[in-house]
Write a protein that holds these residues in place. Sequence first.
Motif, PDB file in Angstrom:
ATOM      1  N   ASP A   1      31.905 -95.875  20.861  1.00  0.00           N
ATOM      2  CA  ASP A   1      31.044 -94.770  21.291  1.00  0.00           C
ATOM      3  C   ASP A   1      31.938 -93.547  21.520  1.00  0.00           C
ATOM      4  OD1 ASP A   1      29.674 -92.943  22.963  1.00  0.00           O
ATOM      5  OD2 ASP A   1      28.363 -94.546  23.683  1.00  0.00           O
ATOM      6  N   PRO A   2      31.652 -92.387  20.912  1.00  0.00           N
ATOM      7  CA  PRO A   2      32.513 -91.213  21.125  1.00  0.00           C
ATOM      8  C   PRO A   2      32.617 -90.803  22.592  1.00  0.00           C
ATOM      9  CG  PRO A   2      31.046 -90.846  19.266  1.00  0.00           C
ATOM     10  CD  PRO A   2      30.590 -92.124  19.921  1.00  0.00           C
ATOM     11  N   GLY A   3      31.703 -91.295  23.421  1.00  0.00           N
ATOM     12  CA  GLY A   3      31.806 -91.037  24.852  1.00  0.00           C
ATOM     13  C   GLY A   3      32.953 -91.785  25.496  1.00  0.00           C
ATOM     14  N   GLU A   4      33.508 -92.771  24.790  1.00  0.00           N
ATOM     15  CA  GLU A   4      34.614 -93.569  25.334  1.00  0.00           C
ATOM     16  C   GLU A   4      35.985 -93.014  24.974  1.00  0.00           C
ATOM     17  OE1 GLU A   4      33.794 -97.473  23.855  1.00  0.00           O
ATOM     18  OE2 GLU A   4      31.974 -97.684  25.055  1.00  0.00           O
ATOM     19  N   LEU A   5      36.010 -91.883  24.260  1.00  0.00           N
ATOM     20  CA  LEU A   5      37.304 -91.283  23.923  1.00  0.00           C
ATOM     21  C   LEU A   5      37.984 -90.740  25.181  1.00  0.00           C
ATOM     22  CD1 LEU A   5      36.495 -89.285  20.659  1.00  0.00           C
ATOM     23  CD2 LEU A   5      38.074 -91.222  20.869  1.00  0.00           C
ATOM     24  N   ASP A   6      39.310 -90.864  25.203  1.00  0.00           N
ATOM     25  CA  ASP A   6      40.098 -90.332  26.316  1.00  0.00           C
ATOM     26  C   ASP A   6      40.851 -89.066  25.942  1.00  0.00           C
ATOM     27  OD1 ASP A   6      39.692 -92.383  28.440  1.00  0.00           O
ATOM     28  OD2 ASP A   6      40.421 -93.680  26.831  1.00  0.00           O
ATOM     29  N   ALA A   7      41.071 -88.826  24.651  1.00  0.00           N
ATOM     30  CA  ALA A   7      41.727 -87.600  24.187  1.00  0.00           C
ATOM     31  C   ALA A   7      41.626 -87.540  22.670  1.00  0.00           C
ATOM     32  CB  ALA A   7      43.197 -87.552  24.606  1.00  0.00           C
ATOM     33  N   VAL A   8      41.764 -86.319  22.151  1.00  0.00           N
ATOM     34  CA  VAL A   8      41.875 -86.087  20.706  1.00  0.00           C
ATOM     35  C   VAL A   8      43.127 -85.253  20.493  1.00  0.00           C
ATOM     36  CG1 VAL A   8      40.803 -85.055  18.663  1.00  0.00           C
ATOM     37  CG2 VAL A   8      39.367 -86.156  20.399  1.00  0.00           C
ATOM     38  N   VAL A   9      43.955 -85.653  19.529  1.00  0.00           N
ATOM     39  CA  VAL A   9      45.175 -84.917  19.204  1.00  0.00           C
ATOM     40  C   VAL A   9      45.054 -84.444  17.753  1.00  0.00           C
ATOM     41  CG1 VAL A   9      47.695 -84.953  19.166  1.00  0.00           C
ATOM     42  CG2 VAL A   9      46.450 -86.465  20.748  1.00  0.00           C
ATOM     43  N   ILE A  10      45.104 -83.125  17.550  1.00  0.00           N
ATOM     44  CA  ILE A  10      44.910 -82.541  16.224  1.00  0.00           C
ATOM     45  C   ILE A  10      46.270 -82.113  15.667  1.00  0.00           C
ATOM     46  CG2 ILE A  10      43.811 -80.662  14.929  1.00  0.00           C
ATOM     47  CD1 ILE A  10      41.776 -82.646  16.037  1.00  0.00           C
TER      48      ILE A  10
END
Length: 273
Positions: free
Chosen positions: A53-62
Amino acid sequence: MKLTVIGCAGSYAGPDSPPSSYLLQERDEAGRTWNVLLDLGPGSLGTLQRVIDPGELDAVVISHLHPDHYLDVPGLEVYRTYHPEKQMPPLPVYAPQGMRELLTTICYHDEAGIPPGASEPSLQVNTVSHGDVFNVGPLSFTMFRVDHPVETHAIRVGRAGREEAGAYLTFSGDTDACANLTEAARGASIFLSEASYLEGRDDHLRGVHLTGKRAGITAREAGVGTLVLTHIPAWTDSEQTLADARAEFPRSVLATTLATYEVAYPGEGTDND
Ligand SMILES: [Zn+2]
Ligand SMILES: [Zn+2]
């Protein structure tokens, strides 16, 4: 640490995969699983939902601000700002200079312009540059500026406090061969490397992308465990790219959507669940 390939197409969506996106998952000492995405190319937010679930993401690194690497960040903002049932904390997004301005342009609002009902910005943009180190839960991330026409980082990820050789994954971002890439990859258990160009066809293009051969040479010089080739455009014969890489580094494989890999920590064996 578990790597799941979400998107591995090069430069634009292919018939079998969206562009660049990779999910990293690691458990902390309390048993909580942390979920961090490297890149979020167009369409990858859809494939991600087959895994978490995208709600469970803790961070995004681009890695960099080319569209094939970040264009689903606005979709993630919508998911986290307007979800009818879930309340989610602001999500850290680490990216080179310019991410905040791009989001403002694409989403037609700034942080002060978020409509009523969505009480706080759902993304917390952090600008990163070469040499920066930051932690997300049990994971430590290090940025290495590489050779691409815009500011781009190779990303080395290991367990915080366990950065010894072999206990990390290195993602190339988009880059040609360069000293910083070799340094970022040195001793990595998994080297997730782009190989966009084809030997013979693209030899006149330098300072932009790797070929299978150049990725293989980098893997050998850096002494990595496994080279996972990715970011191969649909107009390229990936089997030729794989053969060119294997001629330099036999432990080379092609990334495929939803394939998984484990980064083993020395002395702990492989966690395969
Ligand atoms: Zn790209
Ligand atoms: Zn690029």
